[in-house]
Design an enzyme around this catalytic site. Structure first.
Site, PDB file in Angstrom:
ATOM      1  N   ASP A  60      -6.159   3.042   4.805  1.00 20.44           N
ATOM      2  CA  ASP A  60      -5.173   2.506   3.874  1.00 20.44           C
ATOM      3  C   ASP A  60      -4.281   1.636   4.738  1.00 20.44           C
ATOM      4  OD1 ASP A  60      -2.831   2.027   2.363  1.00 20.44           O
ATOM      5  OD2 ASP A  60      -3.104   3.863   1.213  1.00 20.44           O
ATOM      6  N   SER A 135      -3.965 -16.772  -0.767  1.00 23.36           N
ATOM      7  CA  SER A 135      -4.228 -17.163  -2.148  1.00 23.36           C
ATOM      8  C   SER A 135      -3.671 -18.557  -2.310  1.00 23.36           C
ATOM      9  CB  SER A 135      -3.516 -16.198  -3.103  1.00 23.36           C
ATOM     10  OG  SER A 135      -3.473 -16.699  -4.425  1.00 23.36           O
ATOM     11  N   TYR A 148       3.962 -11.266  -5.781  1.00 25.57           N
ATOM     12  CA  TYR A 148       2.660 -11.469  -5.154  1.00 25.57           C
ATOM     13  C   TYR A 148       2.697 -12.669  -4.211  1.00 25.57           C
ATOM     14  CZ  TYR A 148      -2.326 -12.629  -4.790  1.00 25.57           C
ATOM     15  OH  TYR A 148      -3.585 -12.943  -4.320  1.00 25.57           O
ATOM     16  N   LYS A 152       2.026 -12.905  -0.085  1.00 22.65           N
ATOM     17  CA  LYS A 152       0.977 -13.780   0.437  1.00 22.65           C
ATOM     18  C   LYS A 152       1.568 -14.954   1.212  1.00 22.65           C
ATOM     19  CE  LYS A 152      -2.861 -11.844  -1.124  1.00 22.65           C
ATOM     20  NZ  LYS A 152      -3.877 -11.315  -0.180  1.00 22.65           N
TER      21      LYS A 152
END
Length: 278
Positions: A60, A135, A148, A152
């Site tokens: 993890d 992304s 998000y 990123k």
């Protein structure tokens, strides 16, 4: 896992989405994979098909001790692929602090931790590659994906600095910026979605409803994305960024054009901020 001349790739999130596509492509190229996943049993079929070229380590990416164990078990790492991540939808005000912090743990702190762990051996050899899956949302953002994109984007900017630091040492950094691809990213169960505030329905509603509805309807082929990454890793004079998908290419071009236009429009103000000359 000792094939002569085979590269060894440590891939996080190797059991699904882009991670599974990368694993398939790497094995197809004759290289080795260390699959770092939260559920090792999910790699059983891949291990059975390639017992001599796949090793699975439990990881993890939030867990610092597990990251150290994973890199130690991997041994030599020629290519690190920081792929693990997930989608978060909601206006900034709709995003709980716990969700914002978790996003940074998974998509910023975790990848940088693994990067720091593999760099000593890469520096010693004077070779290696680090692939950061960001992304198109790591280069630009829009309503409903601020958390998000923040995670990123933080990884993207840290990786831009990293590239300047390690390229002279023989280590490549590749920032991969996908658009929409047919992975499990948009599955409703895989998304973290903030509690809706009605005032944001007009700006955030489209992504709140549209992203889950897009699952398995995306035009992007993860296998082709993986092939593009493999074609770029290790190449001389390789680019720092690799935008994947027409939507990513178009959105990034649009962002660059907008920033350039705003800079042109405000340059007279920015250029006039020095002390007056006596």
């Amino acid at each position: 896992m000792s094939a002569d001349n085979a590269l060894r790739w440590l891939i996080t999130g190797a059991n699904s989405g882009f991670g599974a596509a990368f694993t398939k492509a790497v094995l197809g190229a004759g290289d080795e994979v260390v699959a770092a996943v939260r559920r090792p049993e999910s790699m059983a079929e891949v291990v059975a098909a390639h017992p001599d070229r796949v090793r699975v380590v439990a990881l993890d990416v939030r867990d610092a001790a597990a990251a150290e164990r994973a890199v130690k078990e991997a041994g030599r790492v020629d290519v690190l692929v920081n792929n693990a991540g997930y989608g978060i939808v909601g206006a900034i005000e709709e995003t709980a602090e716990t969700d914002l912090r978790d996003a940074m743990e998974v998509m910023f702190f975790g990848p940088l931790r693994l990067t720091r762990l593999v760099l000593p051996q890469m520096r010693e050899r004077g070779s290696g590659a680090i692939v950061q899956l960001t992304s198109m949302g790591g280069f630009m953002s829009f309503a409903g994906v601020g958390a998000y994109s923040a995670a990123k984007g933080a990884l993207e900017l840290a990786s831009e600095a990293l590239a300047a630091e390690v390229n002279p040492l023989g280590i490549q950094v590749l920032i991969v910026e996908p658009g929409e691809f047919r992975t499990g990213f948009a599955k409703p169960a895989a998304l973290t979605i903030g509690a809706a505030i009605p005032d944001y329905a007009e700006t955030v509603g489209a992504i709140r409803d549209g992203l889950p509805a897009s699952d398995q309807q995306q035009s992007g082929d993860p296998d082709k994305a993986a092939a593009a990454v493999l074609a770029t890793v290790g190449q001389p004079n390789a680019p720092l960024r690799l935008a994947l998908g027409p939507d990513a290419v178009g959105a990034i071009r649009g962002k660059l054009a907008t920033v350039a236009a705003e800079l042109d429009a405000t340059a007279h103000l920015g250029l006039a901020t020095g002390f007056d000359q006596d």
